[in-house]
Design an enzyme around this catalytic site. Structure first.
Site, PDB file in Angstrom:
ATOM      1  N   CYS A   1       0.892  -1.165   0.000  1.00 41.39           N
ATOM      2  CA  CYS A   1       0.000   0.000   0.000  1.00 41.39           C
ATOM      3  C   CYS A   1       0.922   1.204   0.000  1.00 41.39           C
ATOM      4  O   CYS A   1       1.523   1.537   1.021  1.00 41.39           O
ATOM      5  CB  CYS A   1      -0.910   0.020   1.222  1.00 41.39           C
ATOM      6  SG  CYS A   1      -1.799   1.579   1.414  1.00 41.39           S
TER       7      CYS A   1
ATOM      8  N   CYS B   1      -0.671   4.435   2.214  1.00 44.55           N
ATOM      9  CA  CYS B   1      -0.657   4.390   3.689  1.00 44.55           C
ATOM     10  C   CYS B   1      -0.080   3.034   4.063  1.00 44.55           C
ATOM     11  O   CYS B   1       1.071   2.778   3.731  1.00 44.55           O
ATOM     12  CB  CYS B   1      -2.014   4.709   4.300  1.00 44.55           C
ATOM     13  SG  CYS B   1      -3.452   3.905   3.604  1.00 44.55           S
ATOM     14  N   SER B   2      -0.857   2.177   4.712  1.00 47.45           N
ATOM     15  CA  SER B   2      -0.339   0.837   4.990  1.00 47.45           C
ATOM     16  C   SER B   2      -1.495  -0.144   5.058  1.00 47.45           C
ATOM     17  O   SER B   2      -1.558  -0.980   5.958  1.00 47.45           O
ATOM     18  CB  SER B   2       0.449   0.818   6.298  1.00 47.45           C
ATOM     19  OG  SER B   2       1.562   1.685   6.237  1.00 47.45           O
ATOM     20  N   CYS B   3      -2.414  -0.068   4.084  1.00 48.50           N
ATOM     21  CA  CYS B   3      -3.574  -0.958   4.073  1.00 48.50           C
ATOM     22  C   CYS B   3      -3.117  -2.404   4.063  1.00 48.50           C
ATOM     23  O   CYS B   3      -2.153  -2.764   3.366  1.00 48.50           O
ATOM     24  CB  CYS B   3      -4.439  -0.678   2.841  1.00 48.50           C
ATOM     25  SG  CYS B   3      -5.177   0.959   2.876  1.00 48.50           S
TER      26      CYS B   3
END
Lengths: 195, 222
Positions: A101, A104-106
């Site tokens: 991701c 962001c950090s999905c």
């Protein structure tokens, strides 16, 4: 803006914000402990490993998993925040999928828990969409030129989960023993599962 | 919006990867777990848990703070959301932190709350859209430009590039409007595959990059 003042360490900053929220009735220690406990003990890569081991040993489950990931993982009780729509991608000897991701950090929380440091780090997020073979090689996963590399950037609420290739020599292992071999890194696609 | 969060392909961010640690715990230090939990609670209080507003707040965390620590970034977003909704005054956290460390700083009074709100068609982000899809699997599409301001999930590195629709995904709440409480404006979503050489030029690695695009991010390629 809430610019970070130098000199306030993050632990103190956390304590300060928590106390302000508690005083205003917007947080309470019990709920905080509950949230922490869920991700420390109940939700983590062991969930995804169960899905992988079942898919490796039950061809009909594997078929359901690849056609409707959300429903198939819910069969094992895995659902919740960051797992609204799960798509499962199969890694094989000729096709290697890897997930990132960049914005962001999905991450598929119900299956893998909260993301590890390397996944949230700027080096991984910037590099893997430009030089995935170099990234994987840096972590010891060398892919031959005949392997198609497919990078997936999680930019919507679809969450991608990798079904790694079952390692050779594991024919005699039970489903539970197989689950013990599966790492979170392989379920994101940055490594293979070793026997 | 443009910002350090939009990291894909940004060579100034390239560097050694962090090690893979099979036993890495969910939270490396106790404060990280608390920061995680109170950020979720802060967003619940400030925005009724608007995921897109949360992400947009993360994007507005100052760059140095954003890059320094993941849960530090979460704390920053929580403070932005609480200030934006009038639940906490600017400087309240700093003052409380000083007092927790033995200071005696006067803490600012709470402002008047002005929580943003938005009509929602239900929980989660998956929605039904009656309008027919504009694109089909196999279509060649170009990721169109985007505004410099505001939230979007169109990454900088696919902007202006042409790829192929490879899968139809469920319609979803549009982050670009929902993050600003303008409306859910659900749209169809597509997985679009790009050839690495179309993204980065002919000299780099050969692979495909697939990314999910909301319908309004795409136009038919000439």
């Amino acid at each position: 803006m809430s610019d970070m003042q130098p000199g306030i360490d993050l632990a103190t900053r956390t304590e300060a914000l928590e106390s302000l929220l508690v005083e205003r009735g917007l947080a309470d220690a019990k709920t905080v402990e509950t949230f922490i406990g869920i991700y420390e003990t109940q939700v983590g890569p062991m969930n995804g490993a169960k899905v992988v081991a079942k898919a490796w040993t039950d061809p009909e489950y594997k078929e359901r998993l690849l056609s409707d990931g959300t429903a198939a993982v819910a069969e094992l009780g895995f659902k919740g925040p960051q797992g609204e729509h799960i798509v499962v991608l199969e890694n094989t000897a000729t096709e290697h999928n890897v997930v990132v991701c960049t914005l962001c950090s999905c991450y598929p929380w119900p299956l893998l828990g909260l993301p590890p440091s390397w996944y949230k780090d700027s080096a991984y997020r910037s590099r893997v969409v430009k030089e995935p073979r170099a990234v994987l090689a840096e972590w010891g996963t060398e892919l031959g030129p005949d392997v198609a590399v497919k990078v997936h950037d999680s930019s919507s609420e679809v969450r991608y989960f990798i079904l790694p290739e079952r390692p050779a020599g594991t024919e005699s292992l039970s489903e539970e023993e197989l689950a013990g071999l599966v790492t979170r890194d392989a379920m994101v696609g940055v490594t293979k599962v070793a026997s | 919006m443009d910002g350090v969060h939009d990291m894909g392909g940004r060579t100034e961010l390239f560097g050694p990867l962090k090690p893979l640690d099979r036993d890495e715990p969910a939270f490396k230090e106790p404060w990280e777990g608390r920061a995680f939990a109170i950020t979720l609670l802060a967003n619940r209080a400030a925005t009724a848990s608007n995921l897109h507003a949360f992400r947009h707040a993360l994007e507005r965390v100052p760059e140095q703070q954003y890059l320094a620590n993941y849960y530090g970034r979460w704390l920053g977003s929580a403070e932005i959301l609480l200030q934006d909704s009038g639940l906490l005054a600017p400087g309240a956290v700093e003052a409380r932190a000083a007092n927790l460390r033995g200071g005696s700083v006067e803490e600012p009074a709470d402002p008047e709350p002005h929580k943003p709100s938005m009509e929602t068609a239900g929980g989660g982000n998956m929605r039904t859209v009656d309008a027919p899809r504009a694109f089909a699997v196999g279509d060649r599409v170009t990721a169109v430009g985007r505004p410099d301001a505001g939230h979007t999930r169109l990454t900088g590195y696919v902007r202006g590039r042409t790829g192929t629709v490879t899968a139809l995904r469920p319609a979803q709440v549009l982050p670009d409007t929902a993050a600003h409480f303008v409306g859910e404006s659900p749209e169809h979503v597509y997985s679009v595959e790009f050839d690495s050489h179309d993204l980065w030029g002919p000299d780099g690695e050969q692979f495909t990059l697939t990314i999910d695009c909301f319908e309004s991010y795409l136009e038919t390629s000439a």
